[in-house]
Write a protein that holds these residues in place. Sequence first.
Motif, PDB file in Angstrom:
ATOM      1  N   VAL A  59       0.853  -1.190   0.000  1.00 21.87           N
ATOM      2  CA  VAL A  59       0.000   0.000   0.000  1.00 21.87           C
ATOM      3  C   VAL A  59       0.890   1.241   0.000  1.00 21.87           C
ATOM      4  O   VAL A  59       1.843   1.333   0.781  1.00 21.87           O
ATOM      5  CB  VAL A  59      -0.929   0.030   1.231  1.00 21.87           C
ATOM      6  CG1 VAL A  59      -1.728   1.332   1.279  1.00 21.87           C
ATOM      7  CG2 VAL A  59      -1.878  -1.162   1.212  1.00 21.87           C
ATOM      8  N   TYR A  60       0.566   2.181  -0.883  1.00 20.19           N
ATOM      9  CA  TYR A  60       1.259   3.473  -0.946  1.00 20.19           C
ATOM     10  C   TYR A  60       0.294   4.576  -0.538  1.00 20.19           C
ATOM     11  O   TYR A  60      -0.895   4.534  -0.875  1.00 20.19           O
ATOM     12  CB  TYR A  60       1.743   3.760  -2.373  1.00 20.19           C
ATOM     13  CG  TYR A  60       2.770   2.794  -2.900  1.00 20.19           C
ATOM     14  CD1 TYR A  60       4.118   2.923  -2.555  1.00 20.19           C
ATOM     15  CD2 TYR A  60       2.409   1.752  -3.756  1.00 20.19           C
ATOM     16  CE1 TYR A  60       5.056   2.033  -3.045  1.00 20.19           C
ATOM     17  CE2 TYR A  60       3.343   0.874  -4.255  1.00 20.19           C
ATOM     18  CZ  TYR A  60       4.676   1.017  -3.898  1.00 20.19           C
ATOM     19  OH  TYR A  60       5.613   0.139  -4.373  1.00 20.19           O
ATOM     20  N   THR A  61       0.820   5.582   0.167  1.00 19.97           N
ATOM     21  CA  THR A  61      -0.003   6.723   0.532  1.00 19.97           C
ATOM     22  C   THR A  61       0.881   7.948   0.765  1.00 19.97           C
ATOM     23  O   THR A  61       2.102   7.894   0.616  1.00 19.97           O
ATOM     24  CB  THR A  61      -0.859   6.416   1.777  1.00 19.97           C
ATOM     25  OG1 THR A  61      -1.864   7.427   1.925  1.00 19.97           O
ATOM     26  CG2 THR A  61       0.002   6.364   3.041  1.00 19.97           C
ATOM     27  N   HIS A  62       0.239   9.054   1.139  1.00 19.92           N
ATOM     28  CA  HIS A  62       0.953  10.304   1.377  1.00 19.92           C
ATOM     29  C   HIS A  62       1.864  10.217   2.597  1.00 19.92           C
ATOM     30  O   HIS A  62       1.698   9.347   3.465  1.00 19.92           O
ATOM     31  CB  HIS A  62      -0.048  11.437   1.610  1.00 19.92           C
ATOM     32  CG  HIS A  62      -0.850  11.800   0.413  1.00 19.92           C
ATOM     33  ND1 HIS A  62      -0.347  12.550  -0.627  1.00 19.92           N
ATOM     34  CD2 HIS A  62      -2.138  11.524   0.073  1.00 19.92           C
ATOM     35  CE1 HIS A  62      -1.291  12.725  -1.546  1.00 19.92           C
ATOM     36  NE2 HIS A  62      -2.380  12.105  -1.145  1.00 19.92           N
ATOM     37  N   HIS A  63       2.767  11.179   2.693  1.00 20.94           N
ATOM     38  CA  HIS A  63       3.614  11.302   3.876  1.00 20.94           C
ATOM     39  C   HIS A  63       2.859  12.034   4.975  1.00 20.94           C
ATOM     40  O   HIS A  63       2.105  12.976   4.712  1.00 20.94           O
ATOM     41  CB  HIS A  63       4.897  12.056   3.528  1.00 20.94           C
ATOM     42  CG  HIS A  63       5.890  12.039   4.644  1.00 20.94           C
ATOM     43  ND1 HIS A  63       6.122  13.130   5.448  1.00 20.94           N
ATOM     44  CD2 HIS A  63       6.689  11.048   5.097  1.00 20.94           C
ATOM     45  CE1 HIS A  63       7.039  12.822   6.351  1.00 20.94           C
ATOM     46  NE2 HIS A  63       7.398  11.561   6.151  1.00 20.94           N
ATOM     47  N   TYR A  64       3.061  11.590   6.209  1.00 16.87           N
ATOM     48  CA  TYR A  64       2.337  12.147   7.355  1.00 16.87           C
ATOM     49  C   TYR A  64       2.707  13.593   7.667  1.00 16.87           C
ATOM     50  O   TYR A  64       1.965  14.300   8.343  1.00 16.87           O
ATOM     51  CB  TYR A  64       2.583  11.288   8.605  1.00 16.87           C
ATOM     52  CG  TYR A  64       4.044  11.034   8.892  1.00 16.87           C
ATOM     53  CD1 TYR A  64       4.822  11.923   9.615  1.00 16.87           C
ATOM     54  CD2 TYR A  64       4.655   9.869   8.408  1.00 16.87           C
ATOM     55  CE1 TYR A  64       6.164  11.673   9.863  1.00 16.87           C
ATOM     56  CE2 TYR A  64       5.992   9.613   8.650  1.00 16.87           C
ATOM     57  CZ  TYR A  64       6.745  10.514   9.381  1.00 16.87           C
ATOM     58  OH  TYR A  64       8.080  10.267   9.608  1.00 16.87           O
ATOM     59  N   GLY A  65       3.839  14.070   7.152  1.00 16.16           N
ATOM     60  CA  GLY A  65       4.276  15.423   7.462  1.00 16.16           C
ATOM     61  C   GLY A  65       3.930  16.448   6.404  1.00 16.16           C
ATOM     62  O   GLY A  65       4.336  17.619   6.511  1.00 16.16           O
ATOM     63  N   ASP A  66       3.157  16.072   5.380  1.00 16.60           N
ATOM     64  CA  ASP A  66       2.848  17.002   4.294  1.00 16.60           C
ATOM     65  C   ASP A  66       2.106  18.236   4.798  1.00 16.60           C
ATOM     66  O   ASP A  66       1.329  18.177   5.763  1.00 16.60           O
ATOM     67  CB  ASP A  66       1.988  16.317   3.237  1.00 16.60           C
ATOM     68  CG  ASP A  66       2.804  15.490   2.257  1.00 16.60           C
ATOM     69  OD1 ASP A  66       4.017  15.349   2.468  1.00 16.60           O
ATOM     70  OD2 ASP A  66       2.216  14.986   1.277  1.00 16.60           O
ATOM     71  N   LEU A  67       2.327  19.340   4.105  1.00 16.85           N
ATOM     72  CA  LEU A  67       1.662  20.595   4.446  1.00 16.85           C
ATOM     73  C   LEU A  67       0.149  20.485   4.291  1.00 16.85           C
ATOM     74  O   LEU A  67      -0.610  21.028   5.093  1.00 16.85           O
ATOM     75  CB  LEU A  67       2.194  21.719   3.549  1.00 16.85           C
ATOM     76  CG  LEU A  67       1.568  23.106   3.710  1.00 16.85           C
ATOM     77  CD1 LEU A  67       1.855  23.667   5.095  1.00 16.85           C
ATOM     78  CD2 LEU A  67       2.083  24.052   2.627  1.00 16.85           C
ATOM     79  N   ASN A  68      -0.306  19.807   3.266  1.00 17.68           N
ATOM     80  CA  ASN A  68      -1.728  19.692   2.982  1.00 17.68           C
ATOM     81  C   ASN A  68      -2.417  18.790   4.017  1.00 17.68           C
ATOM     82  O   ASN A  68      -2.036  17.635   4.205  1.00 17.68           O
ATOM     83  CB  ASN A  68      -1.921  19.127   1.574  1.00 17.68           C
ATOM     84  CG  ASN A  68      -3.347  19.163   1.113  1.00 17.68           C
ATOM     85  OD1 ASN A  68      -4.197  18.463   1.646  1.00 17.68           O
ATOM     86  ND2 ASN A  68      -3.627  19.980   0.098  1.00 17.68           N
ATOM     87  N   VAL A  69      -3.456  19.318   4.666  1.00 14.45           N
ATOM     88  CA  VAL A  69      -4.123  18.563   5.729  1.00 14.45           C
ATOM     89  C   VAL A  69      -4.781  17.298   5.200  1.00 14.45           C
ATOM     90  O   VAL A  69      -4.832  16.273   5.900  1.00 14.45           O
ATOM     91  CB  VAL A  69      -5.150  19.453   6.461  1.00 14.45           C
ATOM     92  CG1 VAL A  69      -6.320  19.826   5.542  1.00 14.45           C
ATOM     93  CG2 VAL A  69      -5.650  18.777   7.730  1.00 14.45           C
ATOM     94  N   ASP A  70      -5.269  17.321   3.959  1.00 13.80           N
ATOM     95  CA  ASP A  70      -5.876  16.119   3.383  1.00 13.80           C
ATOM     96  C   ASP A  70      -4.841  15.008   3.239  1.00 13.80           C
ATOM     97  O   ASP A  70      -5.140  13.828   3.472  1.00 13.80           O
ATOM     98  CB  ASP A  70      -6.481  16.429   2.013  1.00 13.80           C
ATOM     99  CG  ASP A  70      -7.687  17.354   2.092  1.00 13.80           C
ATOM    100  OD1 ASP A  70      -8.101  17.714   3.215  1.00 13.80           O
ATOM    101  OD2 ASP A  70      -8.204  17.731   1.027  1.00 13.80           O
ATOM    102  N   HIS A  71      -3.616  15.380   2.853  1.00 14.87           N
ATOM    103  CA  HIS A  71      -2.544  14.394   2.739  1.00 14.87           C
ATOM    104  C   HIS A  71      -2.245  13.765   4.099  1.00 14.87           C
ATOM    105  O   HIS A  71      -2.119  12.540   4.231  1.00 14.87           O
ATOM    106  CB  HIS A  71      -1.264  15.037   2.208  1.00 14.87           C
ATOM    107  CG  HIS A  71      -1.356  15.523   0.806  1.00 14.87           C
ATOM    108  ND1 HIS A  71      -0.238  15.936   0.094  1.00 14.87           N
ATOM    109  CD2 HIS A  71      -2.403  15.692  -0.033  1.00 14.87           C
ATOM    110  CE1 HIS A  71      -0.610  16.330  -1.115  1.00 14.87           C
ATOM    111  NE2 HIS A  71      -1.918  16.187  -1.209  1.00 14.87           N
ATOM    112  N   GLU A  72      -2.105  14.637   5.097  1.00 18.54           N
ATOM    113  CA  GLU A  72      -1.780  14.170   6.446  1.00 18.54           C
ATOM    114  C   GLU A  72      -2.820  13.170   6.953  1.00 18.54           C
ATOM    115  O   GLU A  72      -2.482  12.110   7.490  1.00 18.54           O
ATOM    116  CB  GLU A  72      -1.700  15.361   7.388  1.00 18.54           C
ATOM    117  CG  GLU A  72      -1.443  15.000   8.838  1.00 18.54           C
ATOM    118  CD  GLU A  72      -1.545  16.190   9.774  1.00 18.54           C
ATOM    119  OE1 GLU A  72      -1.476  15.977  10.992  1.00 18.54           O
ATOM    120  OE2 GLU A  72      -1.702  17.327   9.281  1.00 18.54           O
ATOM    121  N   LEU A  73      -4.096  13.500   6.781  1.00 20.44           N
ATOM    122  CA  LEU A  73      -5.155  12.644   7.305  1.00 20.44           C
ATOM    123  C   LEU A  73      -5.359  11.401   6.452  1.00 20.44           C
ATOM    124  O   LEU A  73      -5.775  10.354   6.963  1.00 20.44           O
ATOM    125  CB  LEU A  73      -6.447  13.445   7.435  1.00 20.44           C
ATOM    126  CG  LEU A  73      -6.368  14.544   8.511  1.00 20.44           C
ATOM    127  CD1 LEU A  73      -7.635  15.374   8.537  1.00 20.44           C
ATOM    128  CD2 LEU A  73      -6.107  13.937   9.891  1.00 20.44           C
TER     129      LEU A  73
END
Length: 229
Positions: A106-120
């Motif tokens: 499974v691939y997903t966004h990084h938890y530290g991204d600026l964008n709140v949608d990415h983080e969540l």
Amino acid sequence: MSVLCIVAHPDDEVLGVGGTLACHVATGSDVHVCILSDGVTSRYDDEGAADEEIHRRESRARRSCSILGTTVSQYDFPDNRFDTVPLLDIVQTVEAEIEEHDPEVVYTHHYGDLNVDHELTCRATVTATRPLPASGVNRVLAFETLSASEWAVPDSSNSFQPTSFVDIGDTLETKLDALSVYEGELRDSPHPRTAKTVRKNATVWGSKSGVEAAEPFEMLREIRRYNSS
């Protein structure tokens, strides 16, 4: 092998992991992309104009994923407002995707991204892939998203520190072809979200990992299973 990519918005799948997804497809894996939001409604006050753009983005996502060789599903969580809905709703959506596609990776966004949608999205994915006995997920990896990962609030606890690299020398052009579908999301140089910068970024990460072009990942969880028989 089955592979699942969980992203917040259309074009994230290409920017972050497009070359790698194309590599999986080329080696015979079943690859599915799950896009949680339309990625545009936060930009519009007029609902009619937003609806038109939503349909365009959905069409572009299908075209882009077709170029990469993946299937795609799209949801309607509120763009740039994932923090206004219960995290459980996002988790359950990801869990349903996992149940349907039974991925090993499974691939997903990084938890530290600026964008709140990415983080969540990352938080929901890590929750949904928790290592329960019946889970078949062996690896969960976070990818970099240009104009989100590098623009995050500087903090050593949330910086993107890749631990794994995928050689995308054979699929970089496929990634760029898929990215070109999202022409409305590309910017003029020197913005990081340009085709030229995406190519250069792949080359830089490739140089750091001993190949011509690469995509970087941070391993969030890995489970190694050995047959003792």
